[in-house]
Each structure stands twice: as C-alpha cells, then as structure tokens.
Design a protein around this motif. Structure first.
Motif, PDB file in Angstrom:
ATOM      1  N   SER A 106       1.075   5.063  -8.570  1.00 50.29           N
ATOM      2  CA  SER A 106       0.254   4.177  -9.400  1.00 50.29           C
ATOM      3  C   SER A 106       0.590   2.728  -9.080  1.00 50.29           C
ATOM      4  CB  SER A 106       0.470   4.432 -10.894  1.00 50.29           C
ATOM      5  OG  SER A 106       1.740   3.957 -11.317  1.00 50.29           O
ATOM      6  N   VAL A 107      -0.347   1.845  -9.423  1.00 50.33           N
ATOM      7  CA  VAL A 107      -0.122   0.417  -9.225  1.00 50.33           C
ATOM      8  C   VAL A 107       0.999  -0.073 -10.124  1.00 50.33           C
ATOM      9  CG1 VAL A 107      -1.158  -1.872  -9.551  1.00 50.33           C
ATOM     10  CG2 VAL A 107      -2.468  -0.062  -8.411  1.00 50.33           C
ATOM     11  N   TYR A 141       0.833  -1.204   0.000  1.00 47.25           N
ATOM     12  CA  TYR A 141       0.000   0.000   0.000  1.00 47.25           C
ATOM     13  C   TYR A 141       0.871   1.259   0.000  1.00 47.25           C
ATOM     14  CZ  TYR A 141      -2.790   3.756   2.080  1.00 47.25           C
ATOM     15  OH  TYR A 141      -3.382   4.969   2.345  1.00 47.25           O
ATOM     16  N   THR A 150      -3.412   6.879 -12.364  1.00 48.80           N
ATOM     17  CA  THR A 150      -2.805   7.146 -11.056  1.00 48.80           C
ATOM     18  C   THR A 150      -3.670   6.590  -9.934  1.00 48.80           C
ATOM     19  OG1 THR A 150      -3.903   9.293 -10.809  1.00 48.80           O
ATOM     20  CG2 THR A 150      -1.783   9.259 -11.962  1.00 48.80           C
ATOM     21  N   ALA A 151      -3.058   6.425  -8.773  1.00 46.65           N
ATOM     22  CA  ALA A 151      -3.772   5.948  -7.582  1.00 46.65           C
ATOM     23  C   ALA A 151      -3.445   6.875  -6.422  1.00 46.65           C
ATOM     24  CB  ALA A 151      -3.364   4.516  -7.251  1.00 46.65           C
ATOM     25  N   LYS A 152      -4.485   7.331  -5.739  1.00 43.04           N
ATOM     26  CA  LYS A 152      -4.301   8.227  -4.598  1.00 43.04           C
ATOM     27  C   LYS A 152      -5.069   7.694  -3.401  1.00 43.04           C
ATOM     28  CE  LYS A 152      -3.475  12.483  -7.201  1.00 43.04           C
ATOM     29  NZ  LYS A 152      -3.872  13.894  -7.378  1.00 43.04           N
ATOM     30  N   VAL A 205       2.479   1.879  -3.397  1.00 40.68           N
ATOM     31  CA  VAL A 205       1.557   2.468  -4.374  1.00 40.68           C
ATOM     32  C   VAL A 205       1.384   3.955  -4.107  1.00 40.68           C
ATOM     33  CG1 VAL A 205      -0.807   2.457  -5.268  1.00 40.68           C
ATOM     34  CG2 VAL A 205       0.341   0.293  -4.758  1.00 40.68           C
ATOM     35  N   ARG A 263      -8.703   5.517  -7.788  1.00 38.88           N
ATOM     36  CA  ARG A 263      -7.972   5.656  -9.058  1.00 38.88           C
ATOM     37  C   ARG A 263      -8.507   6.838  -9.847  1.00 38.88           C
ATOM     38  NH1 ARG A 263      -5.852   0.113 -11.709  1.00 38.88           N
ATOM     39  NH2 ARG A 263      -5.276  -0.977  -9.808  1.00 38.88           N
ATOM     40  N   LEU A 272      -7.555   3.203  -1.481  1.00 39.99           N
ATOM     41  CA  LEU A 272      -7.029   3.832  -2.687  1.00 39.99           C
ATOM     42  C   LEU A 272      -8.151   4.138  -3.663  1.00 39.99           C
ATOM     43  CD1 LEU A 272      -3.814   1.720  -3.411  1.00 39.99           C
ATOM     44  CD2 LEU A 272      -3.877   4.102  -2.689  1.00 39.99           C
TER      45      LEU A 272
END
Length: 284
Positions: free
Chosen positions: A12-13, A4, A49-51, A7, A45, A43
């Motif tokens: 991003s994953v 986690y 990107t992932a935030k 990421v 998406r 998370l």
C-alpha cells in the motif's frame, strides 16, 4: 522506481510512506511521475491496498535490477578505502540477539558514514537471498548443505548442543533426564530442530514432547518456568537465562551448530562484508 518497488513490497501507499519516512502524497506524486515516464499505469488500487497492473508486473524484475545497479554504481564510485554502503545484511533472530549488537556498535565506531540495513530471516532462505544478490551478506547457521560456489563463508562460532533444565534440577545422566522429563522441542522445520532430532535418533530416545517451539530465548524461558527440559545450542541467549536454568553437556556423538557469515564474492560491497567479518571474529 525505488518508491514503486517500496509500494509493491509493502502492499500500500501508506505502508510504503511509513517505511520510506515520507508523506503519502509524495509517494503518489513519484508514482505518477514514473507512470508518465513509462507511458502506462503501473499500480492499481483495491481498497487500501495497491497492486501492480499487468504492465507493472512485467517491469518489476527490471525495476529491481535498475535500482540495484544504480546503488552499485554509487558504491563503485566511492573514493574511500571501503566502498560506499549501505551493506545489506541478512541475519537470523538468534544472531540479532547475540552476535550482532556488539559487532554493530564497533562498526558504528569505525565506519560512521557506512550504513548497514538489516533484514531478518531464517538460515536457508537467507542463503538463497545472498546467492540472488538480494542481500550482500548474512549471519546464519550452517544449513548443512553446500553453499553456492559464488559465495564465501567464514565460521564465527561453534555452539555445541546442551541439555537445558530448570536451575533446581539435578542431572546425573542427561539421556535419562531427556527420556523421563517433559520435553520442549525446537521446531524441526529449522536447522537447530533437525540437529536435535539427529542427536535423539543417534541415542535412541523418543522424548515426551510437551511443546514444539521456535526460538532459543522462548524455549529457555519455558524451561525456566518449569514446563520441561530442552536441547539447545550453547549460545549467549541460553547462558543469559542462568538465573532460572542450567545447561549440562551432552554425551557424544553431539552435533554442533556452526554460525558464520556468508557473502557474495562478486558483490561490489564484498569488502564491506569482509570488514564486518573481521569485526565479528574480534568480538568475544
């Protein structure tokens, strides 16, 4: 939790998968399992990107603490003379190009099972990262302010400032050359640039600044190409450029860059930092 955090830090994953050297599907499965464990989404998406979600942000600091404590537990449990690694080492770019490679070769010979993870950075931010336990130790230049009391410092090398000129240039008076020739400044937002500025002010010189750059190797290359003269610390990277440049001693008062190892005294991996210090002190 480590996945986690990877990421979140990578953004991003896909980027985290490259860093951890696993498939993106594995990352997704681990995040899904963690979210099921804590009972909420962590998370969100946006495109590629992932935030973190709001809940993800709330648990971020604690997740870092849990991961750090888990690694420390493994280190404490090690039965070897030295604690288990890895040693998280910060290092300036100049240290990576000069001091560290021979020391790391010797480290790999002596401690084949203890890894070192290196995180590049500038001296001032690395001091704070050591104090915050983000890294265990850092090879840095003395930032000219007091170190945190929680840290120990070992001086490794003293590097006086020198005038660097093209190899063909004759120098009788270094101060006259600095005042007369096009001058390549070391970026004044960095410690070396500040030391150069101190020297110029002490000698009342306002040089004809041509460029302002960061990096001893880059500046030495510019000097070798005849684009100006510069003042740099006398370190292996400057001396290595001798085919195209020459360095000349400067008159006093002349500042010196002190390079050393800073480490967190209370870290469970402090003995690893001390072992690296000893190797660095043995290096030529």
């Amino acid at each position: 939790m480590e996945t986690y955090l990877a990421v979140v830090d990578a953004g991003s994953v896909a980027a985290a998968a490259r860093i951890l050297d696993v498939a993106p599907t594995t990352i997704a499965q681990q995040i899904k399992a963690l979210e099921k464990e804590v009972g909420c989404r962590l998370l969100g998406r946006v495109g590629h990107t992932a935030k973190p979600t709001e809940a993800g942000y709330r648990m971020l600091d604690r997740a870092r603490l849990v991961v750090r404590e888990a690694k420390d537990m493994c280190t404490v449990a090690a039965s070897d003379a030295l604690p288990a690694g890895p040693l998280r080492l910060g290092a300036t770019y100049s240290a990576l190009m000069g001091l560290l490679p021979p020391a790391l070769r010797e480290w790999n010979r002596r401690y084949t099972d203890i890894e070192i993870f290196i995180q590049p950075g500038d001296s001032v931010p690395l001091v704070q990262r050591v104090a915050d336990s983000d890294v265990d130790a850092a090879v840095i230049g003395d930032p000219l302010f007091p170190f945190p009391k929680s840290c120990d410092w070992a001086l490794l090398r003293e590097e006086p400032l020198v005038l660097v000129t093209p190899a063909s240039m004759r120098v009788d008076d270094p101060l006259d050359v600095i005042a007369r020739e096009p001058f390549i400044r070391f970026d004044r937002s960095f410690m070396v640039g500040k030391l150069v500025d101190i020297f110029l002010q002490q000698h009342g010189i306002n040089p004809k600044a041509q460029f302002e750059l960061d990096g001893t190797e880059v500046i030495a290359k510019f000097v070798a190409e005849g684009l100006g003269v510069s003042i740099l610390p006398k370190c292996p990277q400057v001396v290595a450029q001798d085919a195209g440049t020459r360095y000349w001693p400067l008159p006093e008062p002349c500042p010196t860059r002190n390079v050393g190892l800073l480490w967190l005294r209370s870290s469970v991996r402090a003995p690893l930092s001390v072992a690296l210090r000893d190797i660095l002190l043995e290096s030529p």
